[in-house]
Design a protein around this motif. Structure first.
Motif: not given
Length: 306
Positions: A193, A196, A226-228, A230-231, A233
Motif C-alpha cells: 500500500e 502503491q 497475487d496479493a501484491q 491486487e494493490v 496491478g
C-alpha cells in the motif's frame, strides 16, 4: 507524524549459453527494455556494493559498476532534518563509528541511553552523519554515508537501480527525483500500500518481495504475488524470491502469465562458489530469472562471459 508508513500519508563455466545482450546499451536502457525476455541475466551485487568496500558506500557502488554489475540496490533512509541518505540499517551502530564520534548519542537527543544503547539514523542531521565513517571489519574506513542524490548521480546511465525505501518522505522524494532520468529505476517498500503511493507519485515500476512476512503470513508464493497484484496491478515489473529452490512451476507459470520477471538471491550457489564449485551457479543461470543477486558479483559475471 510518525516515521515509516506515516511519512508518505508517508543478483559457471564460460561455456554456459545465454541469450546475448549483443551491444545492449545500458546507458540508454529502461527497466522494461533490460528485463525483457531474451535479454541475458542481470547480475547484481548483494547490498549494492563490491570489492570489499563497506555497505552503502559510493566506493563500493563505483566498484560494482566497474566490474559490470547492472543493478544496484539503493537503501534509503531519512535524516532528522529531512535529507534522504543511503544506508541499510535503521541503526548506525553496526556500520559506523557513531559511538566513538558521539559519546552520548545524537547531539539533539535523545541520548543513546534513552534509545536503549542504539543510535537511530533518524535522530541525526545530515551534517552530523557527515562526521561518521563506515566500518570495514569494525575499523573506520575513508567512506562516509552518501546522500541519495550522490548515489543517483553516480549510477545514472550506468546501471539499473532499486530504490529500497525504508524511511522516507514522499514529497521530498518526488522533488529529489525532479528532472533526473528515472527510466532505470524501480521502487520498493515492504508494504504494497505504501509502494502503491510511491508508484503513483513517481511513475516508477514496482519491485516486490515474494516472501512470508508480517504482512503475508503464508509460504504460498503465488498467493503472496497475487496479493501484491491486487494493490499494485500492472506496475509490478520485478518480483524477488530468496532462492532458486523457490522457482516452482506454479510461480514461473504465474509470473509468465502476468509478464512479471523474477529476481533471485544466490544463497546456496554462493556457498558452493566459495568452495570452488560453479555447478550450482551454472544451473541457476540457465533458469528464466531476469536478475541474480550475489555476494561474489565479479566471479558470477566472469561465468556469464561479461
Amino acid at each position: 507524524m510518525e516515521r515509516g508508513a506515516s511519512r508518505i500519508m508517508a543478483c559457471l563455466a564460460m561455456g554456459v549459453a545465454f541469450a546475448s545482450c549483443g551491444s545492449f546499451a545500458l546507458a540508454q536502457a529502461s527497466v522494461q527494455d533490460r528485463l525483457a525476455p531474451g535479454q541475458g541475466p542481470v547480475i547484481a551485487p548483494f547490498r549494492g556494493v563490491a570489492g570489499g568496500y563497506p555497505e552503502s558506500s559510493l566506493a563500493g557502488m563505483r566498484e560494482a559498476l566497474s566490474i559490470g554489475a547492472e543493478m544496484i540496490d539503493i537503501q534509503v533512509q531519512i535524516t532528522a532534518d529531512g535529507h534522504h541518505v543511503v544506508f541499510h540499517d535503521q541503526f548506525l551502530n553496526r556500520m559506523t563509528d557513531v559511538e566513538a564520534v558521539f559519546e552520548d548519542g545524537a547531539p539533539g537527543g535523545p541520548t543513546r541511553t534513552e534509545r536503549a544503547g542504539r543510535d537511530y539514523l533518524s535522530d541525526y542531521t545530515l551534517a552530523e552523519l557527515r562526521q561518521l565513517r563506515l566500518l570495514v571489519d569494525g575499523t573506520p574506513s575513508e567512506q562516509g554515508i552518501p546522500t541519495l542524490g550522490e548515489a543517483l548521480d553516480l549510477i545514472a546511465g550506468e546501471s539499473l537501480a532499486i530504490l529500497t525505501l525504508n524511511d522516507f518522505d514522499l514529497d521530498a522524494l518526488v522533488a529529489e527525483l525532479g528532472d533526473r532520468p528515472t527510466g532505470h529505476l524501480l521502487a520498493y517498500n515492504i508494504d504494497p500500500e505504501i509502494l502503491q503511493h510511491v508508484v503513483a507519485a513517481t511513475q516508477l515500476p514496482a519491485f516486490v518481495s515474494i516472501r512470508r512476512s508480517r504482512l503475508f503470513d503464508t509460504t504460498d508464493h503465488v498467493a503472496i504475488l497475487d496479493a501484491q497484484l491486487e494493490v499494485l496491478g500492472s506496475s509490478i515489473a520485478l518480483a524477488h524470491i530468496n532462492g532458486t529452490s523457490l522457482m516452482t512451476p506454479e510461480l514461473l507459470a504465474r509470473t509468465q502469465e502476468l509478464g512479471v520477471r523474477l529476481s533471485v538471491m544466490g544463497g546456496r550457489e554462493d556457498f558452493a562458489l566459495e568452495d570452488g564449485d560453479t555447478a550450482p551457479w551454472q544451473e541457476a543461470l540457465r533458469t528464466d530469472a531476469a536478475v541474480f543477486w550475489t555476494t561474489h558479483p565479479e566471479q558470477v559475471l566472469a561465468l556469464v562471459s561479461r
